[in-house]
Design a protein around this motif. Structure first.
Motif, PDB file in Angstrom:
ATOM      1  N   PRO A 195       9.416  23.459-108.102  1.00 22.53           N
ATOM      2  CA  PRO A 195       7.808  23.202-108.140  1.00 22.53           C
ATOM      3  C   PRO A 195       7.319  21.896-108.772  1.00 22.53           C
ATOM      4  CG  PRO A 195       8.281  24.853-109.797  1.00 22.53           C
ATOM      5  CD  PRO A 195       9.688  24.649-109.121  1.00 22.53           C
ATOM      6  N   LEU A 196       7.947  20.855-108.236  1.00 18.60           N
ATOM      7  CA  LEU A 196       7.634  19.718-108.708  1.00 18.60           C
ATOM      8  C   LEU A 196       7.474  18.634-107.461  1.00 18.60           C
ATOM      9  CD1 LEU A 196       9.216  18.593-111.993  1.00 18.60           C
ATOM     10  CD2 LEU A 196       7.033  19.016-111.477  1.00 18.60           C
ATOM     11  N   GLY A 199       3.035  14.617-106.136  1.00 20.75           N
ATOM     12  CA  GLY A 199       1.707  14.825-106.899  1.00 20.75           C
ATOM     13  C   GLY A 199       1.782  14.831-108.508  1.00 20.75           C
ATOM     14  N   ASP A 200       3.220  15.307-108.783  1.00 16.94           N
ATOM     15  CA  ASP A 200       3.524  15.243-110.103  1.00 16.94           C
ATOM     16  C   ASP A 200       4.413  14.174-110.538  1.00 16.94           C
ATOM     17  OD1 ASP A 200       2.605  18.266-110.618  1.00 16.94           O
ATOM     18  OD2 ASP A 200       4.245  18.613-109.077  1.00 16.94           O
ATOM     19  N   ASP A 234       4.066  18.950-103.917  1.00 22.01           N
ATOM     20  CA  ASP A 234       4.026  19.922-105.063  1.00 22.01           C
ATOM     21  C   ASP A 234       5.451  20.752-105.220  1.00 22.01           C
ATOM     22  OD1 ASP A 234       3.488  21.589-103.307  1.00 22.01           O
ATOM     23  OD2 ASP A 234       1.816  22.181-104.071  1.00 22.01           O
ATOM     24  N   GLN A 235       6.356  20.286-104.350  1.00 26.23           N
ATOM     25  CA  GLN A 235       7.616  20.914-104.430  1.00 26.23           C
ATOM     26  C   GLN A 235       8.846  20.058-103.978  1.00 26.23           C
ATOM     27  OE1 GLN A 235       7.345  24.675-101.924  1.00 26.23           O
ATOM     28  NE2 GLN A 235       5.265  23.676-101.645  1.00 26.23           N
ATOM     29  N   GLY A 284       0.236  14.908-113.357  1.00 25.95           N
ATOM     30  CA  GLY A 284      -0.220  16.206-112.583  1.00 25.95           C
ATOM     31  C   GLY A 284      -0.186  17.503-113.497  1.00 25.95           C
ATOM     32  N   ARG A 285       0.557  18.208-112.857  1.00 26.53           N
ATOM     33  CA  ARG A 285       0.953  19.633-113.590  1.00 26.53           C
ATOM     34  C   ARG A 285       1.805  19.880-114.660  1.00 26.53           C
ATOM     35  NH1 ARG A 285       2.838  23.112-108.960  1.00 26.53           N
ATOM     36  NH2 ARG A 285       4.096  21.052-108.543  1.00 26.53           N
TER      37      ARG A 285
END
Length: 308
Positions: A195-196, A199-200, A234-235, A284-285
């Motif tokens: 999960p990267l 966007g990260d 995002d992944q 990002g996250r």
């Protein structure tokens, strides 16, 4: 200015602005002057340098400021054979002569970045500015060890990027992966979802065939696993080569490399860029955690970026 931070001026107009600010603050400013020795970013060109120095000297004599430093920045210090290095150092030394002739006595003179700090002792002057090297990233990874006057330093990258595996699944031969099916499984295999994504901060072209000939890799289950298919927002998907792992299994995108994981330099070479860009992309996250010991870092939330 109230906090005692040194400012930098490139022009006489900027010196005047500093003088005005010092008057409002009721205290003398600490000012450094930058000369453009060849990078062609900030700084006064050599032909404009005497006017800048004269303006700073007049302001110092008036008690509005103290000239604390003279500085510049290398353009090609990571290549010790590049002719710009000698040329820039010569321009800097000439600029210092102008400073001395004007009667300025700065506290520090500084030119060397990380690469010059390690490769060019003649440019050390009063201090060096270690940027990327202070994070354990080699500023000149392609320079042979023999080029280092004191030997290549044992730099250890401080940043590790981790994420928990979201899932594993089996693929049949011929199954395409991710947008555009830029990678198709040549035989039955398994893949894992991480999960990267871009966007990260993960480079979108990290998989083979998506702008680069080699795939970036991650560490899962003690082995390096290649990224497959396009990196999504995002992944991303990695090839697990027939193995499966439960959700939450740690995935290391890159780190120091001591446990077999890829390094930021490995990712940079796979993505056709430099490791400076790789380590500055993450946002990002990605939750940034600062630790004194890498063993203190734990995988939490969606992803983690650890700086030691």
């Amino acid at each position: 200015m109230a906090t005692g931070v040194d400012l930098t001026a490139y022009t006489p107009a900027e010196v005047a602005t500093v003088v005005e600010a010092a008057s409002r603050a009721g205290r003398a400013a600490r000012l450094q002057l930058k000369v453009d020795t060849g990078l062609r970013r900030g700084g006064a060109l050599p032909e404009d340098w005497p006017d800048l120095v004269a303006a700073a000297r007049a302001a110092e004599q008036a008690g509005a400021l103290r000239v604390t430093g003279i500085w510049s920045h290398f353009a090609a210090a990571e290549d010790p054979t590049h002719p710009a290095n000698d040329a820039q150092e010569a321009v800097f030394r000439a600029a210092l002569e102008v400073v001395a002739a004007a009667g300025l006595e700065p506290e520090v003179r500084h030119l060397a970045n990380s690469a010059a700090a390690l490769l060019r002792p003649s440019a050390h002057f009063d201090l060096v500015r270690c940027g990327i090297a202070s994070y354990g990233i080699d500023p000149a990874p392609d320079v042979p060890d023999a080029a280092y006057p004191g030997g290549r330093p044992d730099l250890v990258p401080a940043m590790t990027v981790r994420a928990p595996l979201a899932l594993s699944k089996r693929l049949a031969a011929g199954d395409g992966v991710s947008y555009g099916h830029t990678w198709v499984a040549p035989a039955e295999t398994t893949v894992g979802l991480v999960p990267l994504g871009y966007g990260d901060g993960v480079p979108r072209h990290a998989a083979a065939g998506v702008g680069t000939p080699e795939a970036a890799e991650v560490l899962v289950g003690g082995r390096r696993r290649p990224v497959r298919g396009r990196v999504c927002m995002d992944q991303l998907v990695v090839d697990l080569d027939g193995e499966t792992f439960p959700p939450g299994t740690p995935v290391v995108l890159f780190g120091p490399g001591r446990d077999g994981e890829p390094t930021a330099l490995d990712w940079a070479r796979a993505c056709g860029t430099i490791d400076y860009e790789v380590v500055t992309r993450f946002r990002g996250r990605a939750r940034r955690v600062h630790v004194d010991d890498p063993e203190d870092a734990v995988v939490e939330d969606v992803a983690e970026v650890g700086d030691r």
